[in-house]
Design an enzyme around this catalytic site. Structure first.
Site, short mmCIF file in Angstrom:
data_model
loop_
_atom_site.label_atom_id
_atom_site.label_comp_id
_atom_site.label_asym_id
_atom_site.label_seq_id
_atom_site.Cartn_x
_atom_site.Cartn_y
_atom_site.Cartn_z
N HIS A 1 -6.56 18.92 4.75
CA HIS A 1 -7.19 19.60 3.60
C HIS A 1 -6.73 21.06 3.51
CE1 HIS A 1 -10.40 20.57 0.76
NE2 HIS A 1 -10.77 21.57 1.54
C1 HEM Z 1 -10.82 27.44 5.78
C2 HEM Z 1 -11.04 26.18 5.45
C3 HEM Z 1 -10.91 25.63 4.05
C4 HEM Z 1 -10.08 25.98 3.03
C5 HEM Z 1 -9.02 27.07 3.01
C6 HEM Z 1 -10.40 25.12 1.89
C7 HEM Z 1 -9.82 25.19 0.65
C8 HEM Z 1 -10.17 24.42 -0.45
C9 HEM Z 1 -9.61 24.56 -1.76
C10 HEM Z 1 -8.55 25.57 -2.13
C11 HEM Z 1 -10.18 23.64 -2.57
C12 HEM Z 1 -9.91 23.43 -4.06
C13 HEM Z 1 -8.72 22.49 -4.24
C14 HEM Z 1 -8.29 22.43 -5.69
O1 HEM Z 1 -8.77 23.21 -6.51
O2 HEM Z 1 -7.44 21.58 -5.99
C15 HEM Z 1 -11.13 22.91 -1.78
C16 HEM Z 1 -11.93 21.87 -2.24
C17 HEM Z 1 -12.80 21.16 -1.46
N1 HEM Z 1 -13.08 21.40 -0.13
FE1 HEM Z 1 -12.23 22.82 1.06
N2 HEM Z 1 -11.38 24.25 2.26
C18 HEM Z 1 -11.72 24.52 3.57
C19 HEM Z 1 -12.66 23.87 4.34
C20 HEM Z 1 -13.43 22.81 3.89
C21 HEM Z 1 -14.40 22.12 4.69
C22 HEM Z 1 -14.76 22.48 6.15
C23 HEM Z 1 -14.91 21.13 3.92
C24 HEM Z 1 -15.92 20.09 4.25
C25 HEM Z 1 -16.34 19.77 5.42
C26 HEM Z 1 -14.27 21.20 2.61
C27 HEM Z 1 -14.55 20.37 1.55
C28 HEM Z 1 -14.01 20.46 0.29
C29 HEM Z 1 -14.30 19.57 -0.81
C30 HEM Z 1 -15.27 18.38 -0.77
C31 HEM Z 1 -13.55 20.01 -1.90
C32 HEM Z 1 -13.51 19.39 -3.30
C33 HEM Z 1 -12.31 18.44 -3.28
C34 HEM Z 1 -12.48 17.23 -4.15
O3 HEM Z 1 -13.43 17.16 -4.94
O4 HEM Z 1 -11.64 16.29 -4.03
N3 HEM Z 1 -13.38 22.24 2.63
N4 HEM Z 1 -11.10 23.41 -0.48
#
Ligand code: HEM
Length: 206
Positions: free
Chosen positions: A169
């Site tokens: 991710h």
């Molecule tokens: C430093 C750590 C992390 C970074 C840099 C990060 C970054 C991101 C980014 C940039 C997005 C948006 C993606 C897009 O707009 O296409 C996103 C979405 C998301 N992130 Fe993270 N994330 C991190 C950690 C986590 C963690 C720990 C979780 C859950 C345990 C998580 C769960 C999610 C979910 C559920 C989405 C929505 C994606 C979807 O609906 O398919 N993230 N994250």
């Protein structure tokens, strides 16, 4: 860049939820891994002592799962399979080679992100159920020793698999330039949307 050139991709409530999950998740993972082997015990230093880690891990874990569940419900619509996904999957080699001219359009999320979304749903459920079954001294006495052993195995396996999923991710988030800024500030440029999520861009322009 003028406001007209920007599109909202993540609402404030979702961004707050996401970054709170990152903080709460960090504490949950570090305290959780501190129980794995004696040599990992130092990880419990994030909350002070190993005893405190034992007490706090289940509460932080529940907070992480509940916040993640809220986010998964709010993002459910964007993560349904649609007509864009199969052609994109077939062209995944071009995605990895970054040959943009050969990549079919995708909507709000690409199939890789949608698969991770499904993995998160499974992890939330598995962590909650197995974690409650293992929780001493409150719930564990209600289950047989064998059931608690199975729950421990499921819980530990999920910890390792979720960590691997999160590495993917974060790698994807870093790979697609502008995606982390989108999750920080909520908006992405129209040029970004047109390049990475053309079908989302077209829906927005209709
Ligand atoms: C430093 C750590 C992390 C970074 C840099 C990060 C970054 C991101 C980014 C940039 C997005 C948006 C993606 C897009 O707009 O296409 C996103 C979405 C998301 N992130 Fe993270 N994330 C991190 C950690 C986590 C963690 C720990 C979780 C859950 C345990 C998580 C769960 C999610 C979910 C559920 C989405 C929505 C994606 C979807 O609906 O398919 N993230 N994250």
């Amino acid at each position: 860049m003028s406001h007209k050139e920007m599109i909202v991709r993540h609402k404030l409530v979702d961004r707050l939820c996401h970054w709170t999950i990152v903080f709460v998740g960090l504490v949950t993972f570090l305290t959780g891994f501190s129980f794995f082997y004696p040599s990992f015990q130092w990880l419990s230093g994030i909350v002070g002592t190993p005893q405190l880690a034992k007490v706090m891990h289940p509460f932080f874990g529940i907070a992480m799962c509940l916040l993640l569940a809220v986010m998964l419900i709010r993002y459910y619509q964007h993560n349904k399979w649609n007509k864009y996904d199969l052609p994109w999957m077939k062209a995944v080699v071009w995605v990895l080679l970054q040959k943009e001219e050969n990549i079919p359009p995708v909507g709000h999320y690409n199939p890789g992100q949608k698969m991770l979304f499904r993995a998160f749903v499974v992890f939330v459920l598995a962590f909650l159920i197995s974690g409650i079954m293992m929780w001493q001294p409150y719930f564990a006495p209600m289950f047989s020793a064998e059931a608690v052993n199975w729950a421990t195995l499921v819980h530990s396996a999920c910890g390792i698999l979720m960590l691997l999923s999160l590495v993917v991710h974060v790698w994807m988030a870093c790979w697609i330039e502008g995606s982390i800024t989108g999750m920080l500030y909520g908006k992405v440029s129209k040029a970004w949307a047109r390049k990475h999520h053309p079908a989302m861009f077209e829906e927005h322009e209709e």
